[in-house]
Design an enzyme around this catalytic site. Structure first.
Site, PDB file in Angstrom:
ATOM      1  N   HIS A  80      21.065  12.411   6.215  1.00 63.55           N
ATOM      2  CA  HIS A  80      20.277  11.862   5.108  1.00 63.55           C
ATOM      3  C   HIS A  80      21.174  11.636   3.906  1.00 63.55           C
ATOM      4  CE1 HIS A  80      20.236  16.263   4.770  1.00 63.55           C
ATOM      5  NE2 HIS A  80      20.218  16.095   3.455  1.00 63.55           N
ATOM      6  N   HIS A 130      21.062  11.573  -0.371  1.00 60.87           N
ATOM      7  CA  HIS A 130      20.346  11.870  -1.615  1.00 60.87           C
ATOM      8  C   HIS A 130      20.626  10.744  -2.609  1.00 60.87           C
ATOM      9  CE1 HIS A 130      19.948  16.375  -0.835  1.00 60.87           C
ATOM     10  NE2 HIS A 130      20.866  16.037   0.038  1.00 60.87           N
ATOM     11  N   ASP A 189      12.547  14.480  -3.065  1.00 62.86           N
ATOM     12  CA  ASP A 189      13.002  15.826  -2.696  1.00 62.86           C
ATOM     13  C   ASP A 189      12.020  16.858  -3.252  1.00 62.86           C
ATOM     14  OD1 ASP A 189      16.026  17.036  -1.802  1.00 62.86           O
ATOM     15  OD2 ASP A 189      14.652  18.413  -2.838  1.00 62.86           O
ATOM     16  N   ILE A 190      11.737  17.879  -2.476  1.00 61.56           N
ATOM     17  CA  ILE A 190      10.765  18.901  -2.872  1.00 61.56           C
ATOM     18  C   ILE A 190      11.308  19.775  -4.018  1.00 61.56           C
ATOM     19  CG2 ILE A 190      11.473  20.792  -1.319  1.00 61.56           C
ATOM     20  CD1 ILE A 190       8.468  21.006  -0.514  1.00 61.56           C
ATOM     21  N   ASN A 249      25.462  15.492   2.330  1.00 62.98           N
ATOM     22  CA  ASN A 249      26.116  16.742   2.722  1.00 62.98           C
ATOM     23  C   ASN A 249      26.236  16.797   4.236  1.00 62.98           C
ATOM     24  OD1 ASN A 249      26.142  17.770   0.027  1.00 62.98           O
ATOM     25  ND2 ASN A 249      23.958  18.195   0.236  1.00 62.98           N
ATOM     26  N   GLY A 298      27.613  21.842   2.797  1.00 61.87           N
ATOM     27  CA  GLY A 298      26.374  22.383   2.239  1.00 61.87           C
ATOM     28  C   GLY A 298      25.115  21.761   2.818  1.00 61.87           C
ATOM     29  N   GLN A 299      25.208  21.219   4.032  1.00 60.51           N
ATOM     30  CA  GLN A 299      24.025  20.580   4.642  1.00 60.51           C
ATOM     31  C   GLN A 299      23.036  21.654   5.079  1.00 60.51           C
ATOM     32  OE1 GLN A 299      24.955  18.232   8.125  1.00 60.51           O
ATOM     33  NE2 GLN A 299      22.976  17.204   8.144  1.00 60.51           N
TER      34      GLN A 299
HETATM   35  P1  5GP Z   1      20.937  19.038   2.274  1.00 63.06           P
HETATM   36  O1  5GP Z   1      21.469  20.280   1.668  1.00 63.06           O
HETATM   37  O2  5GP Z   1      20.670  19.222   3.758  1.00 63.06           O
HETATM   38  O3  5GP Z   1      21.769  17.842   1.979  1.00 63.06           O
HETATM   39  O4  5GP Z   1      19.574  18.741   1.541  1.00 63.06           O
HETATM   40  C1  5GP Z   1      18.317  19.019   2.046  1.00 63.06           C
HETATM   41  C2  5GP Z   1      17.327  18.686   0.966  1.00 63.06           C
HETATM   42  O5  5GP Z   1      16.032  18.688   1.532  1.00 63.06           O
HETATM   43  C3  5GP Z   1      17.296  19.680  -0.200  1.00 63.06           C
HETATM   44  O6  5GP Z   1      17.598  18.995  -1.411  1.00 63.06           O
HETATM   45  C4  5GP Z   1      15.871  20.229  -0.165  1.00 63.06           C
HETATM   46  O7  5GP Z   1      15.325  20.441  -1.455  1.00 63.06           O
HETATM   47  C5  5GP Z   1      15.117  19.159   0.597  1.00 63.06           C
HETATM   48  N1  5GP Z   1      13.973  19.656   1.344  1.00 63.06           N
HETATM   49  C6  5GP Z   1      13.943  20.751   2.152  1.00 63.06           C
HETATM   50  N2  5GP Z   1      12.726  20.890   2.699  1.00 63.06           N
HETATM   51  C7  5GP Z   1      11.973  19.864   2.223  1.00 63.06           C
HETATM   52  C8  5GP Z   1      10.626  19.478   2.455  1.00 63.06           C
HETATM   53  O8  5GP Z   1       9.871  20.100   3.184  1.00 63.06           O
HETATM   54  N3  5GP Z   1      10.192  18.361   1.786  1.00 63.06           N
HETATM   55  C9  5GP Z   1      11.013  17.642   0.977  1.00 63.06           C
HETATM   56  N4  5GP Z   1      10.482  16.572   0.385  1.00 63.06           N
HETATM   57  N5  5GP Z   1      12.299  17.980   0.750  1.00 63.06           N
HETATM   58  C10 5GP Z   1      12.773  19.080   1.364  1.00 63.06           C
END
Ligand code: 5GP
Length: 128
Positions: free
Chosen positions: A110, A112, A39-40, A97, A103-104
């Site tokens: 995906h 985590h 994750d970034i 999420n 909170g997606q």
């Molecule tokens: P969500 O909230 O959709 O479950 O999580 C999305 C995740 O993607 C977040 O934890 C966010 O930090 C990660 N993310 C968003 N953009 C990027 C990216 O460009 N590269 C990577 N490696 N992670 C990302």
């Protein structure tokens, strides 16, 4: 809208772009069915994302539409990523999420994988 109530799949989402190689990622694992990368914006010492390669917005989409091979391959990768990150002994958490209240942020299904520290309560308190 899809049958899940979520919007249709958006091919411009960030994970679709990573899967197409348009945006770099720190890859952890990849096979025909799934990609895992760091994750970034990590929320724990280990914070890895595992994404199926198909165009699925949510778990409901994935479970209803993905082939058995893709579903099996995806979940096998989630387990392997946690094991290979050395988290089996200490413990870890997987989280996914879904939608607005979940909170997606990225509308590509995906999971985590978090680990490397005590992770606290399962669900954070609601924002004031
Ligand atoms: P969500 O909230 O959709 O479950 O999580 C999305 C995740 O993607 C977040 O934890 C966010 O930090 C990660 N993310 C968003 N953009 C990027 C990216 O460009 N590269 C990577 N490696 N992670 C990302």
């Amino acid at each position: 809208m899809s049958t899940t109530g979520l919007p249709p799949y958006d091919d411009a989402n960030i994970f679709a772009r990573i899967l197409r190689g348009e945006i770099p990622c720190k890859r952890v694992a990849e096979d025909d069915h799934a990609l895992a990368f760091h994750d970034i914006n990590p929320q724990a010492p280990v914070h890895i994302l595992v994404v199926p390669k198909g165009r699925w917005v949510s778990l409901a989409d994935f479970a209803a539409g993905a082939s058995d091979a893709e579903q099996g391959g995806f979940w096998r990768m989630v387990g392997a990523v946690a094991r290979d990150a050395g988290l089996e002994a200490s413990g870890y958490r997987i989280l996914s999420n879904m939608g607005a209240e979940g909170g997606q942020e990225v509308p590509h299904f995906h999971v985590h994988v978090f680990g490397g520290r005590r992770l606290g309560r399962m669900v954070a308190a609601p924002a004031p």
